[in-house]
Design an enzyme around this catalytic site. Structure first.
Site, short mmCIF file in Angstrom:
data_model
loop_
_atom_site.label_atom_id
_atom_site.label_comp_id
_atom_site.label_asym_id
_atom_site.label_seq_id
_atom_site.Cartn_x
_atom_site.Cartn_y
_atom_site.Cartn_z
CB SER A 21 63.28 5.65 51.10
OG SER A 21 62.89 4.98 52.27
CB THR A 66 58.42 -0.34 51.88
OG1 THR A 66 57.57 -0.04 52.99
CG2 THR A 66 57.89 0.34 50.63
CE LYS A 70 59.65 -3.53 55.37
NZ LYS A 70 59.66 -3.07 56.77
CG ASP A 82 72.27 -16.26 60.10
OD1 ASP A 82 71.99 -16.92 59.08
OD2 ASP A 82 73.29 -16.44 60.78
CG ASP A 107 62.61 -2.68 59.26
OD1 ASP A 107 62.99 -1.58 58.82
OD2 ASP A 107 61.64 -3.31 58.78
N GLY A 136 54.76 -7.32 61.34
CA GLY A 136 56.10 -7.42 60.74
C GLY A 136 57.14 -6.60 61.49
CB ALA A 137 57.19 -3.10 62.69
CG LEU A 222 58.65 0.96 65.36
CD1 LEU A 222 59.25 1.10 66.73
CD2 LEU A 222 58.35 -0.49 65.05
CE1 TYR A 224 57.48 7.86 58.30
CE2 TYR A 224 58.02 5.80 59.40
CZ TYR A 224 57.75 6.50 58.24
OH TYR A 224 57.73 5.86 57.05
N GLY A 245 59.63 7.76 65.95
CA GLY A 245 59.87 6.69 64.99
C GLY A 245 60.69 7.08 63.77
P1 NAP Z 1 51.48 -4.99 60.29
O1 NAP Z 1 52.35 -6.18 60.05
O2 NAP Z 1 50.27 -4.79 59.47
O3 NAP Z 1 51.03 -5.04 61.87
C1 NAP Z 1 50.10 -4.14 62.37
C2 NAP Z 1 50.01 -4.27 63.89
O4 NAP Z 1 49.08 -3.28 64.38
C3 NAP Z 1 49.48 -5.64 64.38
O5 NAP Z 1 50.05 -5.96 65.62
C4 NAP Z 1 47.98 -5.33 64.52
O6 NAP Z 1 47.31 -6.19 65.41
C5 NAP Z 1 48.03 -3.94 65.09
N1 NAP Z 1 46.77 -3.23 64.88
C6 NAP Z 1 46.30 -2.70 63.72
N2 NAP Z 1 45.08 -2.13 63.93
C7 NAP Z 1 44.79 -2.32 65.25
C8 NAP Z 1 43.68 -1.97 66.08
N3 NAP Z 1 42.61 -1.29 65.58
N4 NAP Z 1 43.72 -2.31 67.38
C9 NAP Z 1 44.79 -2.98 67.90
N5 NAP Z 1 45.86 -3.35 67.16
C10 NAP Z 1 45.86 -3.02 65.85
O7 NAP Z 1 52.30 -3.63 60.17
P2 NAP Z 1 53.88 -3.38 60.45
O8 NAP Z 1 54.63 -3.51 59.19
O9 NAP Z 1 54.28 -4.23 61.62
O10 NAP Z 1 53.88 -1.82 60.84
C11 NAP Z 1 53.31 -1.39 62.06
C12 NAP Z 1 53.61 0.10 62.26
O11 NAP Z 1 55.01 0.31 62.40
C13 NAP Z 1 53.16 1.01 61.11
O12 NAP Z 1 52.64 2.19 61.66
C14 NAP Z 1 54.45 1.31 60.36
O13 NAP Z 1 54.42 2.55 59.70
C15 NAP Z 1 55.43 1.35 61.52
N6 NAP Z 1 56.81 1.06 61.11
C16 NAP Z 1 57.74 2.05 61.29
C17 NAP Z 1 59.04 1.83 60.93
C18 NAP Z 1 60.05 2.91 61.15
O14 NAP Z 1 61.12 2.89 60.53
N7 NAP Z 1 59.78 3.86 62.04
C19 NAP Z 1 59.44 0.60 60.35
C20 NAP Z 1 58.46 -0.39 60.18
C21 NAP Z 1 57.14 -0.13 60.57
P3 NAP Z 1 46.57 -7.54 64.86
O15 NAP Z 1 47.64 -8.57 64.71
O16 NAP Z 1 45.58 -7.85 65.91
O17 NAP Z 1 45.93 -7.17 63.54
#
Ligand code: NAP
Length: 277
Positions: A21, A66, A70, A82, A107, A136-137, A222, A224, A245
């Protein structure tokens, strides 16, 4: 000597050294010739409640937020949009002149704008979307897909209960399917989105069966880092239209930059190159 204050903004996380960022905002500040600085702010969880409310005192007009803050910053905000309330997390703070902290979540906006910019003829209402993951994403992605009128959202997550909670929050258009069934759902979807961290550098690969992907399906990862994940490589080989992403990261930054520095910035190839450099 002028006593005009130079606006400061930053990104709050822990750790934060990896964040792209600062590079992104520095590019826009330079491009538009604006006075201002954007810095990484490494704040440990136990210090968040003490430090965030004091940032305005030292010249900050806002901040991105981040991992891992968050959700926690929501408790420090006086006003919450909202969409941030629905998602249950904020990624953008505005420190208003009246002293109030305003929290937003951009997001979902970044996610939608990234697909729109890459695939201008995308018609969200034409068919189902498959969302992999329920973290979260995923909450931001599902909220924005519901909002934009996608008729059905097939949602699958390793931990099914987490996906069920999203269905309770976002309603009947969300249908939860078992993680082991993800490969079948791929065939039905017009849009496939990976919101899990699988495929990220240092994490295991996303291993769901992809042979059912139809040519023309839009596939968005998502993740990247790397920019071209296995999911995108396989999808492209099968004739899908792929969206990486990085664009989401760039687009989610637009509303904050505009509020803090007074100029709506443009996301283009030069910005991508500057952030990747
Ligand atoms: P998070 O809240 O920790 O969620 C992680 C997700 O991945 C959950 O659904 C989790 O499943 C799953 N997961 C993790 N390890 C796994 C495995 N071994 N097998 C199957 N599922 C698995 O993380 P987040 O904030 O949502 O972020 C998720 C991804 O999105 C990250 O890579 C982040 O960098 C990316 N992201 C990108 C942007 C962008 O601007 N491009 C923005 C936000 C996030 P469980 O619920 O079963 O643990």
């Amino acid at each position: 000597m002028s006593d005009e204050k130079i606006p400061l903004a930053g990104v709050i996380g822990h750790p934060i050294a990896h964040s792209r960022s600062p590079r992104l905002h520095a590019y826009w500040l330079r491009k538009y010739g604006l006075r201002g600085h954007y810095v990484p702010l490494d704040i440990a969880p136990e210090k968040l409640g003490d430090l965030v409310p004091r940032l305005a005192d030292i010249g900050f007009v806002g901040a991105n937020v981040t991992i891992p803050h968050k959700e926690a910053v929501m408790d420090l905000a006086d006003l919450i949009t909202d969409r941030a309330t629905l998602i249950g997390a904020a990624n953008t703070l505005i420190f208003r002149k009246d002293g109030k902290i305003h929290a937003d979540n951009t997001d979902g906006y970044g996610f939608i704008e990234n697909i729109r910019q890459t695939i201008p003829d995308w018609t969200p209402k034409s068919g189902p979307a498959l969302v992999l993951g329920a973290g979260g994403a995923a909450r931001a992605v599902v909220a924005s897909l519901v909002d934009i009128g996608v008729p059905q959202i097939l949602l699958t997550n390793r931990t099914r209960a987490r996906a069920e909670r999203l269905r309770e929050d976002f309603g009947a258009r969300v249908q939860v399917i078992d993680w082991v069934q993800a490969g079948n759902a791929v065939e039905e979807a017009d849009l496939v989105v990976n919101t899990t961290s699988l495929g990220m550098t240092g994490k295991p690969e996303l291993r769901i069966p992809l042979d059912g992907l139809r040519p023309g399906t839009i596939v968005n990862d998502l993740v990247y880092a790397p920019l071209r994940t296995r999911l995108l490589t396989v999808a492209e080989e099968q004739g899908c239209r792929v969206v990486d992403g990085l664009g989401m990261l760039l687009h989610q930054a637009v509303p904050g930059f505009e509020r803090w520095f007074g100029k709506r910035p443009v996301v283009d190839e030069n910005l991508r190159a500057a952030v990747l450099r």
